[in-house]
Design an enzyme around this catalytic site. Structure first.
Site, PDB file in Angstrom:
ATOM      1  CE  LYS A  52       1.170  -2.618  -4.205  1.00 45.23           C
ATOM      2  NZ  LYS A  52       0.639  -3.664  -3.302  1.00 45.23           N
ATOM      3  NE  ARG A  57      -6.959  -1.610  -6.133  1.00 50.63           N
ATOM      4  CZ  ARG A  57      -6.675  -0.331  -6.166  1.00 50.63           C
ATOM      5  NH1 ARG A  57      -7.554   0.516  -6.661  1.00 50.63           N
ATOM      6  NH2 ARG A  57      -5.522   0.106  -5.701  1.00 50.63           N
ATOM      7  CE  LYS A  64       1.354  -4.422  -8.159  1.00 48.51           C
ATOM      8  NZ  LYS A  64       0.714  -5.210  -7.079  1.00 48.51           N
TER       9      LYS A  64
END
Length: 329
Positions: free
Chosen positions: A199, A209, A252
């Site tokens: 990640k 977010r 990711k």
């Protein structure tokens, strides 16, 4: 004879359209490849569209089954749950509350849609008042080892509520081994772990977010997420998590890291998921809204590219639309 002397012959064989091309298509995507991220929140009657992610919603528990049934109707049978709690504190204690929003969502889905496979996000950033992924020291740094205990509490709580799989996204060192032991000790030996193993500290997370209400109150997460410049480290991180007991690994974001995805899959030979993240989704949506791209064509092309690079499954906000388009043919 040399093959290169007959360049016109091979394209001519495929001029009978899509049905002919299907004979030699090397990469095929379907609704079975998709995992849909779903944001659940307390309250009643809520289905709040995320401004930076058109078509994606935060839903209250009473509206949860509308989303689940829509996914099932599209042929999507995997969901990744993110929770938005009513209250936050310094250590994110609502993350392991027996009656937390994710825990309640697991129970609802288990009871009303047993054919839906439930994966739960394990992290603290949605639940902490400071928005970081763990417990902080007096200087504002995340304390790795102290955070492991909190993450284990969260994973066990989610498994007890009915999660089929847990997915730690925190990036703390040693979390997979710690979590595996906690799950086993609690009697959940058959609950697998999908690790966010590779990640990156990415600028593509911005819209998420907003969706998860998890923007850090200060600083950023570069101290515990990976440098986008590093490929070898990304492969090593996947191997580390496999050694600790991960059942599935992940890369990711997806699109800027297809080279990493290809390496992780080819070198680990392990079940590998790619996360087609919020920023990637929102860019496509924004360009499509302007009429600059053919949304259907671009979405199916990018999802195909992710699978072609090595993903066994794809976490994507495009799942509903892509599944419908694929069903249409």
């Amino acid at each position: 004879m040399e093959y290169g002397k007959f360049p016109a012959y091979r394209p001519r064989r495929m001029r009978n359209g899509e049905l002919a091309r299907n004979f030699i298509r090397e990469t095929v995507i379907s609704a079975d490849d998709f995992i849909y991220p779903l944001f659940v929140k307390p309250g009643e009657g809520k289905r709040d569209e995320i401004p930076s992610m058109p078509g994606v919603f935060q839903v209250s528990l009473d509206n949860l089954m509308d989303e689940i049934n829509e996914l099932l109707d599209c042929g999507v049978h995997y969901v990744l749950l993110f929770g938005i709690p009513a209250e936050k504190d310094e250590i994110g204690s609502s993350a392991w509350d027996e009656h937390g929003v994710v825990q309640e969502a697991c129970r609802i889905i288990r009871a009303q849609a047993p054919e839906m496979y439930i994966i739960t996000d394990v992290c603290m950033c949605e639940y902490t008042s400071h928005g970081h992924c763990g417990k902080l020291d007096e200087h504002g740094y995340v304390m790795n080892d102290e955070t492991l205990k909190l993450l284990a509490n969260e994973a066990v709580s989610q498994a007890a509520a009915g999660a089929h799989m847990v997915a730690p996204s925190d990036m703390m060192d040693g979390r997979i081994q710690f979590m595996r032991r906690a799950l086993d000790d609690a009697g959940y030996q058959n609950v697998p772990i999908m690790s966010y193993s590779t990640k990156y500290a990415s600028g593509f997370y911005g819209p998420f977010r907003d969706a998860a209400d998890s923007t850090p109150a200060f600083g950023d997460r570069r101290a515990y997420q990976m440098d986008p410049a590093n490929v070898e480290e990304g492969v090593r991180e996947a191997f580390y998590d496999i050694a600790e007991g991960a059942d599935v690994v992940m890369v990711k974001p997806a699109l800027p890291y297809l080279d990493v995805l290809q390496r992780v899959k080819s070198e680990t030979k392990f079940p590998t998921v790619a996360y087609n993240v919020s920023g990637e989704y929102s860019m496509v949506k924004a360009a499509a809204a302007k009429g600059w791209i053919d949304e259907k064509r671009v979405v199916l092309e990018l999802l195909t590219s992710i699978k072609r690079a090595g993903a066994d499954m794809i976490i994507t906000y495009h799942a509903k639309e892509a599944a419908r388009w694929l069903a249409e043919g």
